[in-house]
Design a protein around this motif. Structure first.
Motif, PDB file in Angstrom:
ATOM      1  N   LEU A   1     -38.913  70.267  26.239  1.00 13.54           N
ATOM      2  CA  LEU A   1     -37.627  70.950  26.065  1.00 13.54           C
ATOM      3  C   LEU A   1     -36.485  69.945  25.957  1.00 13.54           C
ATOM      4  N   VAL A   2     -36.480  68.979  26.875  1.00 14.06           N
ATOM      5  CA  VAL A   2     -35.423  67.964  26.843  1.00 14.06           C
ATOM      6  C   VAL A   2     -35.449  67.221  25.508  1.00 14.06           C
ATOM      7  N   MET A   3     -36.663  66.864  25.091  1.00 14.77           N
ATOM      8  CA  MET A   3     -36.782  66.113  23.827  1.00 14.77           C
ATOM      9  C   MET A   3     -36.287  66.938  22.639  1.00 14.77           C
ATOM     10  N   TRP A   4     -36.751  68.186  22.542  1.00 16.72           N
ATOM     11  CA  TRP A   4     -36.411  68.932  21.322  1.00 16.72           C
ATOM     12  C   TRP A   4     -34.967  69.380  21.327  1.00 16.72           C
ATOM     13  N   LEU A   5     -34.404  69.612  22.535  1.00 18.76           N
ATOM     14  CA  LEU A   5     -32.986  69.996  22.579  1.00 18.76           C
ATOM     15  C   LEU A   5     -32.110  68.836  22.151  1.00 18.76           C
TER      16      LEU A   5
ATOM     17  N   PHE B   1     -29.542  65.904  15.708  1.00 21.05           N
ATOM     18  CA  PHE B   1     -29.801  65.768  14.276  1.00 21.05           C
ATOM     19  C   PHE B   1     -29.247  66.966  13.500  1.00 21.05           C
ATOM     20  N   GLY B   2     -29.234  68.124  14.145  1.00 23.02           N
ATOM     21  CA  GLY B   2     -28.658  69.297  13.495  1.00 23.02           C
ATOM     22  C   GLY B   2     -27.180  69.101  13.214  1.00 23.02           C
ATOM     23  N   ILE B   3     -26.448  68.584  14.216  1.00 20.77           N
ATOM     24  CA  ILE B   3     -25.017  68.335  14.027  1.00 20.77           C
ATOM     25  C   ILE B   3     -24.812  67.264  12.965  1.00 20.77           C
ATOM     26  N   LEU B   4     -25.625  66.208  13.065  1.00 22.30           N
ATOM     27  CA  LEU B   4     -25.512  65.100  12.115  1.00 22.30           C
ATOM     28  C   LEU B   4     -25.712  65.610  10.690  1.00 22.30           C
ATOM     29  N   ALA B   5     -26.735  66.446  10.512  1.00 23.21           N
ATOM     30  CA  ALA B   5     -27.001  66.980   9.174  1.00 23.21           C
ATOM     31  C   ALA B   5     -25.839  67.864   8.720  1.00 23.21           C
ATOM     32  N   ALA B   6     -25.284  68.654   9.654  1.00 19.41           N
ATOM     33  CA  ALA B   6     -24.197  69.569   9.270  1.00 19.41           C
ATOM     34  C   ALA B   6     -22.958  68.792   8.846  1.00 19.41           C
ATOM     35  N   VAL B   7     -22.587  67.749   9.610  1.00 16.90           N
ATOM     36  CA  VAL B   7     -21.340  67.045   9.273  1.00 16.90           C
ATOM     37  C   VAL B   7     -21.511  66.164   8.052  1.00 16.90           C
ATOM     38  N   THR B   8     -22.742  65.822   7.704  1.00 15.30           N
ATOM     39  CA  THR B   8     -22.936  65.011   6.504  1.00 15.30           C
ATOM     40  C   THR B   8     -23.530  65.864   5.388  1.00 15.30           C
TER      41      THR B   8
ATOM     42  N   LEU C   1     -45.603  68.365  21.143  1.00 17.37           N
ATOM     43  CA  LEU C   1     -45.181  69.745  21.330  1.00 17.37           C
ATOM     44  C   LEU C   1     -43.736  69.941  20.859  1.00 17.37           C
ATOM     45  N   ALA C   2     -42.879  68.932  21.165  1.00 16.45           N
ATOM     46  CA  ALA C   2     -41.446  69.054  20.873  1.00 16.45           C
ATOM     47  C   ALA C   2     -41.174  69.006  19.374  1.00 16.45           C
ATOM     48  N   LEU C   3     -42.038  68.321  18.649  1.00 16.50           N
ATOM     49  CA  LEU C   3     -41.759  68.022  17.246  1.00 16.50           C
ATOM     50  C   LEU C   3     -41.511  69.286  16.416  1.00 16.50           C
ATOM     51  N   VAL C   4     -42.391  70.251  16.543  1.00 19.27           N
ATOM     52  CA  VAL C   4     -42.250  71.441  15.702  1.00 19.27           C
ATOM     53  C   VAL C   4     -41.034  72.257  16.135  1.00 19.27           C
ATOM     54  N   PHE C   5     -40.785  72.295  17.463  1.00 22.07           N
ATOM     55  CA  PHE C   5     -39.585  72.988  17.938  1.00 22.07           C
ATOM     56  C   PHE C   5     -38.331  72.259  17.461  1.00 22.07           C
ATOM     57  N   MET C   6     -38.394  70.926  17.534  1.00 24.92           N
ATOM     58  CA  MET C   6     -37.233  70.127  17.133  1.00 24.92           C
ATOM     59  C   MET C   6     -36.877  70.445  15.688  1.00 24.92           C
ATOM     60  N   ALA C   7     -37.893  70.514  14.845  1.00 23.75           N
ATOM     61  CA  ALA C   7     -37.655  70.810  13.431  1.00 23.75           C
ATOM     62  C   ALA C   7     -36.892  72.132  13.295  1.00 23.75           C
ATOM     63  N   GLY C   8     -37.353  73.137  14.030  1.00 28.69           N
ATOM     64  CA  GLY C   8     -36.677  74.432  13.962  1.00 28.69           C
ATOM     65  C   GLY C   8     -35.256  74.359  14.481  1.00 28.69           C
ATOM     66  N   TYR C   9     -35.053  73.636  15.574  1.00 24.86           N
ATOM     67  CA  TYR C   9     -33.718  73.560  16.173  1.00 24.86           C
ATOM     68  C   TYR C   9     -32.754  72.752  15.325  1.00 24.86           C
ATOM     69  N   VAL C  10     -33.280  71.729  14.611  1.00 21.90           N
ATOM     70  CA  VAL C  10     -32.413  70.984  13.694  1.00 21.90           C
ATOM     71  C   VAL C  10     -31.870  71.941  12.635  1.00 21.90           C
TER      72      VAL C  10
END
Lengths: 349, 338
Positions: free
Chosen positions: B129-133, B139-146, B212-221
């Protein structure tokens, strides 16, 4: 009358994949301190885009802004982003149309207004709070010291707009742009808000640009009127002059489509036929010609081929219009005036 | 507020009760005879009946369900057959409330099995959870601002890759290269904090948690990017800019405050679901958590364990839902509980 704000040949163009959208295309006007300019036009005529340009809100987007906007002698378009940001909210402030969506739902009213003050003043939070209470008091919010802890959804529509006005005026801006400030409000509240704006304008000697499509509001508030169509000024001059001797068929259309409170309910409004033009592919010549019911009175194909210049009309030098009609006065008096709502005519005469 | 919480909890309990009922009904509707499984392959008719009676499967389903619910509330003794308990007191196992059942295959109560397995799954879930959050939101914010830039496209492309590869592939890939071939990391084997201290616990968790975090991270990004982009077009953002607020304050105070709120719901539910065990990750890494327990119980038709784990997982999700709803009252001032 020394102009405090001069806008000269302002163009705001948005490049898109389909071509350039010319939202504002060569707009010029001036405004003195303590005076009000009403900008009138249908949705999509470029009113809001032009005023956002004055505030520098197009910076950081792909809009191309050119021309000159001089505020107190400084060309705002030549300023750096940071210099413009310092002026935003301090010298030029804006009041938006829908105060519910324009206020952040997750922060208290007091917090949001104080923020506007703290950006431009190095004072403590409690000093800012005192100032916020003072402003909320000034715009007529009862128990301001308690209500500033409320969230926007706990305010009524009129109160929210009062809070927006307090936010806009907290830094004593010399220019306030009010973008349809009463559109989202009840009619009774509309009058209160307009009265408040006039009061504050007297107290602070603020210049106001009032964007609206309500000619009644213009008649009550404005010193000057600028009628916009397809990104350009089509008629510009003193308010009284424009409302009593309009010389441009589009202005006639706006006047004729205003409801008449005293007429019988069976009487019909006269809407302007057609829809506002696409700004991507504006009509050739005069952009209003496809909707203009008077184009037959102009000899030849002039309306379709040639864009009329913004030239002084038949009454005064400072009343300019963009129209090929040779004798607009007669047309207005014989065809338009008899059908107009009497309040508008009275109010403006 | 308190009335609301009490009411939600009561509804949650009713929901759990319904869940036990459905679980029981489902498993007894299946054609497999649990007594035959418990008894073994070479089992005579008579032995099977004996086993059925000893395990309490001879009783009607509603009675078994009643005993189960009673066990959850006050605890119960096993084996289920009272005559057998009276005849052979030395085989009696007491299962304390909330009793989730007794796995005769493991000869242990489900509570003990869960107690052993839960810390593994919880550790895995918390670290993941800590990793994917962190990864997902940053990365989600980074992608949004760029937006539209090379950076944005790169991030969005990588999330697609992370989405596309199945977890078991990524897990095996990490194991083979990081742990076996290059040996840059130890082969992960769960070590509890009591056994090896925080450092060893963490080190062993890195690889499975990251998998485990990787697939969640992708979704959260992707979600963070979308929420930020959406909130930055709101009218109140224009108001914030019109005030003369600095760009980063507009983004981080006004933009993110609104963009991150919907994430709370997702985080709550995703985390709750993970608490009940990450089946694939635990299986590939041989982590003895609730996921692995579920897989083994299902394969062996260990009915009591399956029911126990299902109900545990259900209660996690129900609890998370209640917590998310209550937390909204604090996050969003427009929400009034009542």
């Amino acid at each position: 009358m020394e102009a405090f704000l001069t806008v000269d040949d302002l163009k705001v163009h948005f490049p898109t994949v389909d071509g350039v959208v010319k939202a504002t295309d060569g707009l010029s006007f001036g405004l003195a301190r303590g005076k009000t300019l009403g900008i009138v036009g249908e949705s999509g005529s470029g009113k809001s885009v032009s005023s956002s340009a004055i505030l520098g809100l197009h910076r950081g987007t792909n809009a191309v802004v050119s021309g000159e906007i001089r505020l107190d002698g400084n060309n705002l378009l030549a300023l750096s982003d940071e210099e413009m940001r310092m002026r935003r909210g301090k010298e030029v402030a804006m009041i938006f149309q829908d105060p519910l969506s324009s206020l952040h739902p997750y922060f208290t009213i007091g917090n949001q207004i104080a923020e506007a003050y703290l950006v431009h003043h190095k004072v403590s939070k409690s000093a800012a709070r005192t100032r916020v209470v003072e402003m909320l008091d000034r715009v007529g919010i009862p128990q301001a010291d308690r209500r500033l802890n409320d969230y926007p959804h706990q305010f009524s529509g009129g109160m929210r707009q009062r809070a927006m006005i307090a936010m806009a005026l907290i830094n004593d801006p010399s220019l306030v742009i009010a973008d349809e400030p009463t559109t989202a409000l009840d009619v009774t509240v509309q009058a209160q808000i307009l009265d408040l704006l006039q009061d504050l304008q007297r107290d602070f000697n603020t210049a106001i640009i009032l964007i609206t499509h309500d000619l009644g509001v213009v008649a009550e508030m404005a010193d000057d009127v600028l009628v916009m169509y397809a990104g350009r000024a089509v008629e510009y001059g003193p308010c009284k002059e424009i409302l009593t001797h309009p010389e441009m068929p589009y202005t006639w259309g706006l006047l004729s489509s205003a409801p008449d409170l005293t007429a019988s309910t069976s009487g019909r409004l006269l809407p302007i036929p057609g829809t506002p033009p696409s700004l991507l592919n504006p009509p050739s010549g005069c952009p209003f010609h496809p909707r203009c019911t008077h184009r037959d009175k102009v000899p030849g194909d002039l309306c379709r081929t040639t864009l009329p210049e913004l030239l002084p009309g038949h009454h005064r030098e400072d009343h300019t219009k963009r129209c090929h009609l040779a004798d607009p006065d007669t047309v207005f008096r014989t065809e338009i005036l008899p059908n107009l709502a009497p309040e508008l005519v009275e109010e403006s005469s | 507020m308190w009335a609301y919480i009490v009411r939600r909890c009561a509804v949650g309990l009713a929901l759990l009760l319904a869940l036990t009922l459905v679980t029981f009904a489902l498993f007894f509707a299946s054609p497999v005879d649990p007594a035959r499984f418990a008894c073994g392959k070479n089992c005579s008719e008579q032995q099977r009946d004996q086993a059925r009676k000893a395990l309490g499967y001879d009783k009607p389903v509603y009675e078994q369900w009643g005993n189960f619910v009673k066990g959850v509330v006050v605890g119960r003794d096993f084996p289920a057959d009272p005559e057998l308990r009276a005849a052979a007191p030395e085989v009696v196992t007491h299962c304390e409330a909330p009793c989730l059942g007794y796995s005769h295959l493991n000869a242990r109560t489900v509570n003990e099995l869960v107690k052993d397995a839960a810390p593994v799954s919880i550790s895995l879930a918390v670290v993941a959870l800590v990793m994917w959050l962190i990864g997902g939101v940053l990365f989600g914010i980074l992608a949004a601002v760029t937006k539209g830039s090379f950076m944005d496209r790169g991030i969005v492309g990588l999330t697609l890759v992370a989405y596309a590869f199945p977890t078991f592939f990524i897990a095996v890939f990490f194991l083979k290269y990081l742990a076996v071939k290059w040996q840059v990391m130890p082969y992960p084997a769960y070590t509890s904090i009591e056994e090896g201290g925080i450092a060893a616990w963490m080190l062993n968790l890195l690889m499975p948690s990251f998998t485990l975090a990787l697939v969640f991270m992708a979704g959260y990004v992707r979600m963070t990017r979308a929420f930020v982009l959406e909130s930055m077009t709101e009218d109140y953002i224009r108001t914030a800019r019109a005030k003369g607020l600095q760009g980063r304050k507009v983004l981080f105070k006004h933009g993110l405050r609104a963009a991150l709120t919907p994430l709370v719901t997702m985080v709550g539910l995703d985390f709750a679901a993970l608490l009940a065990g990450a089946i694939i990750t635990e299986s590939v890494f041989a982590y003895p958590g609730l996921g692995l327990l579920t897989v083994q119980a299902s394969a062996a038709y260990d009915l009591p364990t399956i029911i126990g784990v299902v109900i545990l997982a259900g209660s996690f999700v129900i609890l998370a839902n209640i917590i998310v709803d209550i937390s909204y009252a604090f996050i969003d001032p427009r929400v009034r509980l009542g």
